[in-house]
Design an enzyme around this catalytic site. Structure first.
Site, PDB file in Angstrom:
ATOM      1  CG  HIS A  16     -15.603  -1.295  -4.617  1.00  0.00           C
ATOM      2  ND1 HIS A  16     -16.624  -1.268  -3.698  1.00  0.00           N
ATOM      3  CD2 HIS A  16     -14.519  -0.778  -3.964  1.00  0.00           C
ATOM      4  CE1 HIS A  16     -16.198  -0.753  -2.557  1.00  0.00           C
ATOM      5  NE2 HIS A  16     -14.920  -0.450  -2.689  1.00  0.00           N
ATOM      6  N   GLY A  60       4.248   1.301  -2.219  1.00  0.00           N
ATOM      7  CA  GLY A  60       4.275   1.489  -3.662  1.00  0.00           C
ATOM      8  C   GLY A  60       2.922   1.875  -4.201  1.00  0.00           C
ATOM      9  CG  ASP A  61       0.755   3.938  -7.964  1.00  0.00           C
ATOM     10  OD1 ASP A  61      -0.324   3.330  -7.884  1.00  0.00           O
ATOM     11  OD2 ASP A  61       0.933   4.923  -8.713  1.00  0.00           O
ATOM     12  CG  PHE A  62      -2.791  -0.612  -6.427  1.00  0.00           C
ATOM     13  CD1 PHE A  62      -3.403   0.314  -7.268  1.00  0.00           C
ATOM     14  CD2 PHE A  62      -3.347  -0.806  -5.167  1.00  0.00           C
ATOM     15  CE1 PHE A  62      -4.511   1.025  -6.891  1.00  0.00           C
ATOM     16  CE2 PHE A  62      -4.481  -0.092  -4.762  1.00  0.00           C
ATOM     17  CZ  PHE A  62      -5.068   0.820  -5.630  1.00  0.00           C
ATOM     18  CG  ASP A 116      -2.297   0.688   0.864  1.00  0.00           C
ATOM     19  OD1 ASP A 116      -2.261   1.794   0.281  1.00  0.00           O
ATOM     20  OD2 ASP A 116      -3.359   0.132   1.167  1.00  0.00           O
TER      21      ASP A 116
END
Length: 358
Positions: free
Chosen positions: A263, A243-245, A217
């Site tokens: 969602h 990090g950045d998914f 996250d």
């Protein structure tokens, strides 16, 4: 009755005018936001925390919460009717009910931060523009605050902390049923993508002591994770990664879990997240989405909690809830095949969707 007394018409049981019951039902829905705000006020005034110490009179509670005694009594009357507080001896002493206990900040199954967040201006104001979102298809949050929700939340330290706490409460409420709803013992390494403070991953690792975990996250999202994982006794089996998914996901896991992530996004950004997961997954790995699932167009009416969540995604983030067929199409476009959908995990509205690499 004497002639000097007022003449009151004796009540007679008569049939209600046509439509009267439907009108009353509509008014109950119209007034629903008032109950929500009464609950939000109770949370922001820390009434549940004050009553958790001991039953209190209205005067003592007013002193403890720095509120006006008369106005507080009116709020307490509403909270009593809603079932959140009670007066066991019909005196002036108020105490929490088991229902109201969830509003404590330290409750075992809390809704304190959730109630605070969802009755705050950050959610309240965009929902007031729902009609504009329906008219235009645009996200009301951006209209109200001038930028996407996650960007705005990231710039507001207090709101960011509240949002993360609310998401942790949601995860806490679902963690045990998710852990029991799928055989995670088959996965040596579980990667929790967008897993926040690690509440869900901690439950999975606690239930399956043979597994290890990787938590991904943002730095803000995982800030409380070391304590959560340590308190659960699983910190030695978990790696925390920031990090950045949208950019990259840790490689080499046996299961990739995404709870309440997809969602949040419309199809194109959701597809990007899923593609990053597919790129990181070995061929034997599984992808597990923990999300509500809408019934198909010809299916039964959806659960109220699911359709309201879908509208919340429209108003707040630009995301959406999806049907099984929509998930299958979305996963296919990211190089994944939907192979199973579990039933609802009571008492939540979540289901587990399992996909494999194509």
């Amino acid at each position: 009755m004497t002639d000097s007394e007022p003449h009151l018409t004796e009540h007679r049981r008569t049939a209600a005018p046509a439509g009267a019951e439907d009108q009353a039902r509509a008014l109950r829905l119209v007034h629903g936001y008032m109950a929500s705000q009464a609950l939000g006020a109770a949370v922001r005034l820390n009434i549940a925390d004050a009553l958790a110490e001991s039953p209190k009179s209205c005067a003592d509670l007013a002193a403890a919460t720095d509120t006006d005694p008369d106005a507080l009594r009116r709020l307490l009357r509403a909270l009593e009717t809603l079932g959140l507080v009670e007066r066991p001896s019909r005196t002036d002493l108020f105490t929490l009910t088991s229902f109201g206990d969830v509003l404590r900040s330290d409750a075992d199954a809390p809704a304190h931060a959730l109630a605070n967040l969802f009755t705050s201006p950050a959610v309240w104001r965009p929902w007031g523009e729902l009609h504009q979102s329906v008219r235009t298809g645009a996200t009301a949050f951006e209209t109200v605050f001038g930028m996407p929700a996650f960007a705005y939340i990231g710039r507001q330290a207090e709101l960011s902390a509240l949002f993360n706490a609310a998401m942790a409460e949601t995860a806490q409420g679902a963690a045990d049923v998710v852990a029991a709803g799928c055989d995670f013992s088959r996965f040596p390494t579980v990667v929790d993508v967008g897993g926040g403070n690690g509440t869900l991953l901690a439950a999975l690792l606690t239930a399956h002591p043979g597994s290890r975990g990787v938590l991904l996250d943002t730095p803000t999202g995982v800030r409380e994770a070391p304590k959560v994982l340590a308190d659960a006794g699983v910190a030695d089996r978990c790696t925390i990664t920031t990090g950045d998914f949208f950019t990259a996901v840790p490689a080499g896991g046996d299961a990739y879990v995404l709870k309440s992530v997809i969602h949040d996004w419309d199809d194109e950004p959701a597809r990007t997240v899923l593609r990053r997961c597919r790129e990181a997954m070995p061929d034997h790995a599984k992808l597990l989405l923990v999300e509500p699932v809408l019934p198909g167009e010809n299916g039964p009416a959806a659960e109220l909690s699911v359709v309201l969540s879908d509208l919340n995604m429209l108003v707040m983030a630009g995301g959406r809830e999806r049907t099984e067929a929509e998930y299958a199409t979305l996963l296919d476009s990211a190089g994944l095949e939907l192979v199973g959908v579990g039933g609802p995990l009571a008492p939540t509205h979540f289901q587990i969707l399992e996909a494999v690499p194509r």
